[in-house]
Design a protein around this motif. Structure first.
Motif, PDB file in Angstrom:
ATOM      1  N   PRO A  48      40.931  22.080 -29.142  1.00  0.00           N
ATOM      2  CA  PRO A  48      41.087  20.687 -28.711  1.00  0.00           C
ATOM      3  C   PRO A  48      42.021  19.865 -29.595  1.00  0.00           C
ATOM      4  CG  PRO A  48      38.803  21.354 -28.536  1.00  0.00           C
ATOM      5  CD  PRO A  48      39.518  22.471 -29.241  1.00  0.00           C
ATOM      6  N   PHE A  49      41.926  19.993 -30.912  1.00  0.00           N
ATOM      7  CA  PHE A  49      42.819  19.214 -31.765  1.00  0.00           C
ATOM      8  C   PHE A  49      44.270  19.676 -31.613  1.00  0.00           C
ATOM      9  CE2 PHE A  49      38.948  18.009 -34.209  1.00  0.00           C
ATOM     10  CZ  PHE A  49      39.114  16.640 -34.112  1.00  0.00           C
ATOM     11  N   SER A  50      44.478  20.980 -31.436  1.00  0.00           N
ATOM     12  CA  SER A  50      45.836  21.465 -31.209  1.00  0.00           C
ATOM     13  C   SER A  50      46.376  20.921 -29.892  1.00  0.00           C
ATOM     14  CB  SER A  50      45.854  22.995 -31.199  1.00  0.00           C
ATOM     15  OG  SER A  50      45.546  23.522 -32.475  1.00  0.00           O
ATOM     16  N   GLY A  51      45.541  20.928 -28.864  1.00  0.00           N
ATOM     17  CA  GLY A  51      45.973  20.408 -27.570  1.00  0.00           C
ATOM     18  C   GLY A  51      46.334  18.935 -27.622  1.00  0.00           C
ATOM     19  N   GLN A  52      45.537  18.146 -28.339  1.00  0.00           N
ATOM     20  CA  GLN A  52      45.840  16.723 -28.450  1.00  0.00           C
ATOM     21  C   GLN A  52      47.098  16.488 -29.287  1.00  0.00           C
ATOM     22  OE1 GLN A  52      44.486  14.273 -26.798  1.00  0.00           O
ATOM     23  NE2 GLN A  52      42.967  15.563 -25.828  1.00  0.00           N
ATOM     24  N   ALA A  53      47.294  17.302 -30.319  1.00  0.00           N
ATOM     25  CA  ALA A  53      48.525  17.186 -31.099  1.00  0.00           C
ATOM     26  C   ALA A  53      49.740  17.466 -30.224  1.00  0.00           C
ATOM     27  CB  ALA A  53      48.478  18.152 -32.291  1.00  0.00           C
ATOM     28  N   ALA A  87      55.607   6.419 -27.925  1.00  0.00           N
ATOM     29  CA  ALA A  87      55.210   6.852 -29.260  1.00  0.00           C
ATOM     30  C   ALA A  87      53.857   6.246 -29.636  1.00  0.00           C
ATOM     31  CB  ALA A  87      56.264   6.457 -30.279  1.00  0.00           C
ATOM     32  N   GLN A  88      52.972   7.082 -30.149  1.00  0.00           N
ATOM     33  CA  GLN A  88      51.645   6.650 -30.571  1.00  0.00           C
ATOM     34  C   GLN A  88      51.415   7.158 -31.995  1.00  0.00           C
ATOM     35  OE1 GLN A  88      49.524   4.828 -28.647  1.00  0.00           O
ATOM     36  NE2 GLN A  88      50.936   4.775 -26.918  1.00  0.00           N
ATOM     37  N   PRO A  89      51.979   6.456 -33.003  1.00  0.00           N
ATOM     38  CA  PRO A  89      51.910   6.981 -34.385  1.00  0.00           C
ATOM     39  C   PRO A  89      50.496   7.232 -34.881  1.00  0.00           C
ATOM     40  CG  PRO A  89      53.501   5.194 -34.234  1.00  0.00           C
ATOM     41  CD  PRO A  89      52.781   5.221 -32.930  1.00  0.00           C
ATOM     42  N   TYR A  90      49.576   6.321 -34.580  1.00  0.00           N
ATOM     43  CA  TYR A  90      48.210   6.506 -35.066  1.00  0.00           C
ATOM     44  C   TYR A  90      47.578   7.755 -34.463  1.00  0.00           C
ATOM     45  CZ  TYR A  90      43.258   5.829 -35.998  1.00  0.00           C
ATOM     46  OH  TYR A  90      41.961   6.026 -36.400  1.00  0.00           O
ATOM     47  N   ALA A  91      47.691   7.901 -33.146  1.00  0.00           N
ATOM     48  CA  ALA A  91      47.089   9.054 -32.470  1.00  0.00           C
ATOM     49  C   ALA A  91      47.726  10.354 -32.933  1.00  0.00           C
ATOM     50  CB  ALA A  91      47.219   8.899 -30.962  1.00  0.00           C
ATOM     51  N   LEU A  92      49.055  10.374 -33.027  1.00  0.00           N
ATOM     52  CA  LEU A  92      49.721  11.599 -33.467  1.00  0.00           C
ATOM     53  C   LEU A  92      49.310  11.952 -34.885  1.00  0.00           C
ATOM     54  CD1 LEU A  92      51.669  13.912 -33.137  1.00  0.00           C
ATOM     55  CD2 LEU A  92      53.541  12.378 -33.782  1.00  0.00           C
ATOM     56  N   ASN A  93      49.224  10.952 -35.758  1.00  0.00           N
ATOM     57  CA  ASN A  93      48.827  11.213 -37.138  1.00  0.00           C
ATOM     58  C   ASN A  93      47.420  11.814 -37.193  1.00  0.00           C
ATOM     59  OD1 ASN A  93      49.128  10.808 -40.165  1.00  0.00           O
ATOM     60  ND2 ASN A  93      47.302   9.584 -39.762  1.00  0.00           N
ATOM     61  N   ARG A  94      46.512  11.253 -36.409  1.00  0.00           N
ATOM     62  CA  ARG A  94      45.130  11.765 -36.433  1.00  0.00           C
ATOM     63  C   ARG A  94      45.057  13.202 -35.939  1.00  0.00           C
ATOM     64  NH1 ARG A  94      39.974  12.050 -36.657  1.00  0.00           N
ATOM     65  NH2 ARG A  94      38.686  12.700 -34.899  1.00  0.00           N
ATOM     66  N   ALA A 147      44.686  19.056 -36.557  1.00  0.00           N
ATOM     67  CA  ALA A 147      45.186  20.372 -36.172  1.00  0.00           C
ATOM     68  C   ALA A 147      45.587  21.167 -37.414  1.00  0.00           C
ATOM     69  CB  ALA A 147      46.356  20.236 -35.204  1.00  0.00           C
ATOM     70  N   TRP A 148      46.336  20.529 -38.301  1.00  0.00           N
ATOM     71  CA  TRP A 148      46.724  21.201 -39.546  1.00  0.00           C
ATOM     72  C   TRP A 148      45.493  21.610 -40.356  1.00  0.00           C
ATOM     73  CZ3 TRP A 148      50.725  23.637 -41.383  1.00  0.00           C
ATOM     74  CH2 TRP A 148      52.001  23.330 -40.929  1.00  0.00           C
ATOM     75  N   ARG A 149      44.490  20.738 -40.444  1.00  0.00           N
ATOM     76  CA  ARG A 149      43.291  21.055 -41.215  1.00  0.00           C
ATOM     77  C   ARG A 149      42.602  22.302 -40.669  1.00  0.00           C
ATOM     78  NH1 ARG A 149      37.853  20.108 -41.446  1.00  0.00           N
ATOM     79  NH2 ARG A 149      37.777  19.005 -39.450  1.00  0.00           N
ATOM     80  N   HIS A 150      42.479  22.369 -39.353  1.00  0.00           N
ATOM     81  CA  HIS A 150      41.839  23.533 -38.744  1.00  0.00           C
ATOM     82  C   HIS A 150      42.665  24.802 -38.955  1.00  0.00           C
ATOM     83  CE1 HIS A 150      39.210  20.579 -36.869  1.00  0.00           C
ATOM     84  NE2 HIS A 150      38.453  21.571 -36.428  1.00  0.00           N
ATOM     85  N   TRP A 151      43.970  24.703 -38.773  1.00  0.00           N
ATOM     86  CA  TRP A 151      44.804  25.893 -38.935  1.00  0.00           C
ATOM     87  C   TRP A 151      44.833  26.350 -40.388  1.00  0.00           C
ATOM     88  CZ3 TRP A 151      46.036  29.291 -35.535  1.00  0.00           C
ATOM     89  CH2 TRP A 151      46.134  28.919 -34.187  1.00  0.00           C
ATOM     90  N   ARG A 152      44.794  25.430 -41.329  1.00  0.00           N
ATOM     91  CA  ARG A 152      44.759  25.834 -42.741  1.00  0.00           C
ATOM     92  C   ARG A 152      43.439  26.522 -43.082  1.00  0.00           C
ATOM     93  NH1 ARG A 152      47.863  20.570 -43.961  1.00  0.00           N
ATOM     94  NH2 ARG A 152      49.963  21.350 -44.479  1.00  0.00           N
ATOM     95  N   LEU A 153      42.351  26.070 -42.488  1.00  0.00           N
ATOM     96  CA  LEU A 153      41.072  26.749 -42.701  1.00  0.00           C
ATOM     97  C   LEU A 153      41.114  28.182 -42.165  1.00  0.00           C
ATOM     98  CD1 LEU A 153      38.560  23.880 -41.881  1.00  0.00           C
ATOM     99  CD2 LEU A 153      38.876  24.995 -44.097  1.00  0.00           C
TER     100      LEU A 153
END
Length: 227
Positions: free
Chosen positions: A104-109, A119-126, A131-137
């Protein structure tokens, strides 16, 4: 014969990989989400969520890709880790991690990076951060490992493979440089003949390529609320 209602995206790909690995005969039923076929009444009778994939196996109808993987693995007795509580616990944990977090986080990214109408800077940042946090785990977990759960090739690996190939689209073209263990994992699974056959389904059927207004309306009906 099993029917796989399919669109070339990460979640249907992971189910196709299981079917190919297990050698199960199946028929691909294309569902072109850019044409809105996921909203047709006949499809919604199979999958009220209006997403792909859906699996029809005789009288059994299963939707949600990870539910399908579990259904197929249990029914066929294939690609489950050894039946020890500690090992099965790891399977369920990582499978749900992919199902409820990484996917889900990858899909939203992807949505806010590539398809948001403005452009939605806040949403993209979140979503990019998560997504990065999950992939790094995942990358940390794969350090020194060839598979996600023990030494066994399981449905968890199939679930991860479905998304791993999309990492550059999710996180950016150079993302794999920061995820070396994910890259190694993807290369390893991609060498499997079944993975190659599953990947080939993406071009075996004709799907709408244009991301035009019809596709936007079909995939993101919530945008009508902005009009």
């Amino acid at each position: 014969m099993i029917q796989l209602h399919y669109y070339p995206s990460p979640n249907p790909a992971k189910v196709a990989l299981f079917l190919e690995e297990a050698g199960l005969p199946y028929e691909v039923v294309p569902v072109d989400i850019r044409k809105g076929e996921q909203h047709h009444i006949d499809y919604l009778k199979l999958n009220p969520n209006g997403k792909t994939p859906t699996l029809v196996d005789g009288d059994a109808v299963v939707f949600d890709s990870n539910a399908i993987l579990l259904y197929l693995a249990v029914k066929n007795g294939k690609f489950l880790p050894r039946n020890e509580p500690a090992v099965r616990a790891q399977m369920y944990s990582w499978l749900m991690f992919i199902a409820t977090g990484l996917g889900p986080f990858s899909g939203q990214a992807v949505h806010f990076r590539h398809f948001a109408p403005s452009a939605q800077p806040y949403a993209l940042n979140r979503y990019d951060f998560e997504a990065w946090r999950h992939w790094r785990l995942i990358d940390q977990h794969l350090a020194g490992r060839s598979h996600m759960v023990g030494d066994d090739y399981t449905i968890v690996d199939m679930a991860l493979w479905g998304w791993a190939g999309a990492v550059p689209f999710v996180l950016g073209a150079d993302a794999m440089k920061e995820l070396p263990n994910v890259a190694r994992f993807l290369d390893h699974i991609n060498q499997r003949p079944a993975a190659q056959r599953a990947a080939a389904l993406a071009t075996a059927h004709q799907f709408k390529a244009e991301m035009d207004q019809q596709a936007t309306d079909a995939m993101y009906p919530q945008n009508r609320q902005l009009a």
